[in-house]
Design a protein around this motif. Structure first.
Motif, PDB file in Angstrom:
ATOM      1  N   THR A  75      16.188  44.818 -44.063  1.00 30.26           N
ATOM      2  CA  THR A  75      16.164  43.877 -42.942  1.00 30.26           C
ATOM      3  C   THR A  75      14.733  43.471 -42.581  1.00 30.26           C
ATOM      4  N   LYS A  76      13.779  43.879 -43.418  1.00 32.13           N
ATOM      5  CA  LYS A  76      12.360  43.563 -43.187  1.00 32.13           C
ATOM      6  C   LYS A  76      11.902  43.968 -41.789  1.00 32.13           C
ATOM      7  N   ASP A  77      12.393  45.108 -41.352  1.00 37.34           N
ATOM      8  CA  ASP A  77      12.013  45.660 -40.054  1.00 37.34           C
ATOM      9  C   ASP A  77      10.487  45.837 -39.978  1.00 37.34           C
ATOM     10  N   ASN A  78       9.945  45.672 -38.771  1.00 40.41           N
ATOM     11  CA  ASN A  78       8.493  45.834 -38.565  1.00 40.41           C
ATOM     12  C   ASN A  78       7.946  47.114 -39.185  1.00 40.41           C
ATOM     13  N   LEU A  79       8.728  48.199 -39.080  1.00 42.85           N
ATOM     14  CA  LEU A  79       8.257  49.476 -39.613  1.00 42.85           C
ATOM     15  C   LEU A  79       8.083  49.420 -41.126  1.00 42.85           C
ATOM     16  N   SER A  80       8.976  48.711 -41.804  1.00 45.99           N
ATOM     17  CA  SER A  80       8.874  48.628 -43.264  1.00 45.99           C
ATOM     18  C   SER A  80       7.652  47.809 -43.661  1.00 45.99           C
ATOM     19  N   ILE A  81       7.325  46.839 -42.842  1.00 49.63           N
ATOM     20  CA  ILE A  81       6.124  46.033 -43.114  1.00 49.63           C
ATOM     21  C   ILE A  81       4.882  46.889 -42.858  1.00 49.63           C
ATOM     22  N   LYS A  82       4.900  47.624 -41.750  1.00 50.10           N
ATOM     23  CA  LYS A  82       3.753  48.465 -41.412  1.00 50.10           C
ATOM     24  C   LYS A  82       3.472  49.498 -42.494  1.00 50.10           C
ATOM     25  N   TYR A  83       4.534  50.106 -43.048  1.00 49.31           N
ATOM     26  CA  TYR A  83       4.336  51.188 -44.024  1.00 49.31           C
ATOM     27  C   TYR A  83       4.645  50.772 -45.458  1.00 49.31           C
ATOM     28  N   ASN A  84       4.663  49.480 -45.713  1.00 48.77           N
ATOM     29  CA  ASN A  84       4.785  48.966 -47.089  1.00 48.77           C
ATOM     30  C   ASN A  84       5.969  49.549 -47.854  1.00 48.77           C
ATOM     31  N   ASP A  85       7.047  49.739 -47.152  1.00 47.29           N
ATOM     32  CA  ASP A  85       8.299  50.231 -47.762  1.00 47.29           C
ATOM     33  C   ASP A  85       8.199  51.657 -48.313  1.00 47.29           C
ATOM     34  N   ILE A  86       7.097  52.343 -48.048  1.00 45.53           N
ATOM     35  CA  ILE A  86       6.927  53.695 -48.606  1.00 45.53           C
ATOM     36  C   ILE A  86       7.231  54.746 -47.545  1.00 45.53           C
ATOM     37  N   VAL A 108       9.124  55.000 -45.088  1.00 47.81           N
ATOM     38  CA  VAL A 108       8.876  54.264 -43.837  1.00 47.81           C
ATOM     39  C   VAL A 108       9.072  55.154 -42.612  1.00 47.81           C
ATOM     40  N   LEU A 109      10.258  55.752 -42.494  1.00 48.75           N
ATOM     41  CA  LEU A 109      10.542  56.571 -41.309  1.00 48.75           C
ATOM     42  C   LEU A 109       9.634  57.787 -41.233  1.00 48.75           C
ATOM     43  N   GLU A 110       9.454  58.445 -42.363  1.00 48.93           N
ATOM     44  CA  GLU A 110       8.672  59.690 -42.375  1.00 48.93           C
ATOM     45  C   GLU A 110       7.221  59.417 -41.966  1.00 48.93           C
ATOM     46  N   ASN A 111       6.662  58.308 -42.475  1.00 45.68           N
ATOM     47  CA  ASN A 111       5.319  57.921 -42.037  1.00 45.68           C
ATOM     48  C   ASN A 111       5.287  57.668 -40.536  1.00 45.68           C
ATOM     49  N   TYR A 112       6.330  57.005 -40.058  1.00 47.75           N
ATOM     50  CA  TYR A 112       6.434  56.679 -38.637  1.00 47.75           C
ATOM     51  C   TYR A 112       6.502  57.949 -37.780  1.00 47.75           C
ATOM     52  N   HIS A 113       7.335  58.918 -38.189  1.00 48.44           N
ATOM     53  CA  HIS A 113       7.468  60.150 -37.403  1.00 48.44           C
ATOM     54  C   HIS A 113       6.122  60.859 -37.236  1.00 48.44           C
ATOM     55  N   VAL A 114       5.388  61.030 -38.323  1.00 44.48           N
ATOM     56  CA  VAL A 114       4.109  61.747 -38.230  1.00 44.48           C
ATOM     57  C   VAL A 114       3.107  60.959 -37.415  1.00 44.48           C
ATOM     58  N   SER A 115       3.024  59.675 -37.701  1.00 40.74           N
ATOM     59  CA  SER A 115       2.009  58.858 -37.064  1.00 40.74           C
ATOM     60  C   SER A 115       2.210  58.807 -35.547  1.00 40.74           C
ATOM     61  N   GLU A 116       3.440  58.567 -35.126  1.00 36.95           N
ATOM     62  CA  GLU A 116       3.732  58.524 -33.688  1.00 36.95           C
ATOM     63  C   GLU A 116       3.478  59.874 -33.019  1.00 36.95           C
ATOM     64  N   ALA A 117       3.820  60.945 -33.709  1.00 38.79           N
ATOM     65  CA  ALA A 117       3.625  62.273 -33.127  1.00 38.79           C
ATOM     66  C   ALA A 117       2.132  62.561 -32.947  1.00 38.79           C
ATOM     67  N   PHE A 118       1.324  62.170 -33.930  1.00 33.16           N
ATOM     68  CA  PHE A 118      -0.117  62.385 -33.764  1.00 33.16           C
ATOM     69  C   PHE A 118      -0.694  61.506 -32.665  1.00 33.16           C
TER      70      PHE A 118
END
Ligand code: AMP
Ligand code: MG
Ligand code: ZN
Length: 334
Positions: free
Chosen positions: A123-134, A136-146
């Motif tokens: 769905t080309k969600d903002n998160l997928s754009i931010k993390y280049n499809d790699i 995505v969620l796992e990068n988001y979890h760590v980054s937000e927590a830090f």
């Protein structure tokens, strides 16, 4: 108030009823860190309280599955693994290593939207754009927590650490949480399975010799591999729990998949695997999950740490339970 955390039969749903939704992740976390004496020299207690309540609040409680209760369940699972197997001793983990894996469990699905990586990418969600499809969620979890840890001094549970320890702890946490991406499952499974043969590891025998012959850099990387394996195992550990607990988790997990399916249908997208509530059977999907993913991984896990055989015992019983339901359904259709 006597619910014992140090028990393979610990019932997190009953604990939640007693203590209240908003307190479960904080109280379990404080218990675990306190058990290993990680307060106050390493982690300032007040800061930890601020941090963990803020993390708990950031889990989306309206999700059927990915809530702070799932994070608490993962933490309790890892805690129990260590009590039974003493992996900390066997792997010679430092306090920082141990702290890293506990923090990883606490934050590992932080802010989860109840939709999986594939959905976000398609769905080309903002998160997928931010993390280049790699991852995505796992990068988001760590980054937000830090971001939470660092945004104010009162949250900074790592403020007592030296620069080197901070670096190490952060590296461990990133590795552990990114390692929960299911697309890495097979690679993890294969590495640990093949190592059983090449290093002659069986029922716990051979592991210590294998670790002893490593040079320090290898040893560090190996420890990280183990930490990441353990956290992944805990993440998929539903079918290794006593049946009533497993059934509740399975119900919730499948309901979250179905909600994604509903959304896909509404948007005219193809419905993802296991997400169609009109065709997917819960017992069948659970059998598939056990056969393809959980049983192989926990079988290998148990060769390293045979004191965890209760996980395989539960798995066997649970498999039988769902197998019988599937057979009954089949016979009814005949
Ligand atoms: P996470 O989403 O981070 O919790 O990663 C674990 C993944 O394992 C989930 O996304 C599911 O794909 C899978 N999983 C865990 N428990 C179950 C379950 N009971 N039934 C089906 N899949 C599961
Ligand atoms: Mg996850
Ligand atoms: Zn998870």
């Amino acid at each position: 108030e006597n619910i014992i955390l140090e028990n393979e039969n610990f019932n997190i749903f009953e604990f939640e009823k007693k203590i209240g939704k908003e307190h479960i992740l904080p109280s379990l976390s404080v218990y675990v860190l306190n058990f290993y004496e990680l307060f106050d020299e390493i982690v300032p207690y007040n800061k930890f309280e601020n941090f963990v309540y803020e993390i708990a609040k950031g889990y989306h409680r309206e999700n059927p599955y990915h809530t702070d209760l799932h994070a608490a369940d993962m933490l309790q699972s890892i805690f129990t693994y260590n009590l039974y197997s003493k992996f900390q001793v066997i792997l010679n983990l430092s306090d920082i290593d141990l702290l890293s894996i506990f923090i990883s469990a606490i934050i590992h699905d932080y802010g989860h939207p109840g939709l999986n990586n594939n959905y976000l990418i398609r769905t080309k969600d903002n998160l997928s754009i931010k993390y280049n499809d790699i991852s995505v969620l796992e990068n988001y979890h760590v980054s937000e927590a830090f971001n939470i840890i660092l945004k104010k001094q009162d949250n900074n549970i790592l403020s007592n650490l030296s620069d080197d320890d901070y670096k190490l702890c952060r590296k461990n946490i990133i590795e552990c949480v990114l390692g929960t991406d299911m697309t890495l499952h097979n690679q993890k499974y294969q590495t640990f399975k093949i190592r059983l043969q090449t290093e002659n590891i069986k029922k716990g025998e051979g592991l210590e010799q294998f670790l002893l012959k490593q040079d320090p850099i290898n040893l560090y990387n190996l420890k990280l591999e183990f930490l990441s394996f353990i956290i992944h195992a805990a993440d998929i550990s539903n079918p290794t729990k006593p049946l009533p607990i497993y059934r509740e988790w399975a119900q919730r997990c499948v309901e979250e998949f179905f909600k994604q399916g509903d959304l896909e249908k509404k948007l005219g997208l193809p419905i993802s695997f296991n997400c169609d509530r009109n065709t997917v059977s819960l017992p069948k999907s659970q059998l598939g999950f056990m056969d393809a993913i959980v049983s192989p991984l926990f079988t290998v896990f148990n060769e390293y740490f045979p004191q965890l055989s209760f996980t395989l015992d539960n798995l066997k019983k649970n498999h039988k339970y769902y197998k019988e339901i599937v057979e009954k359904e089949k016979n009814l259709k005949k």
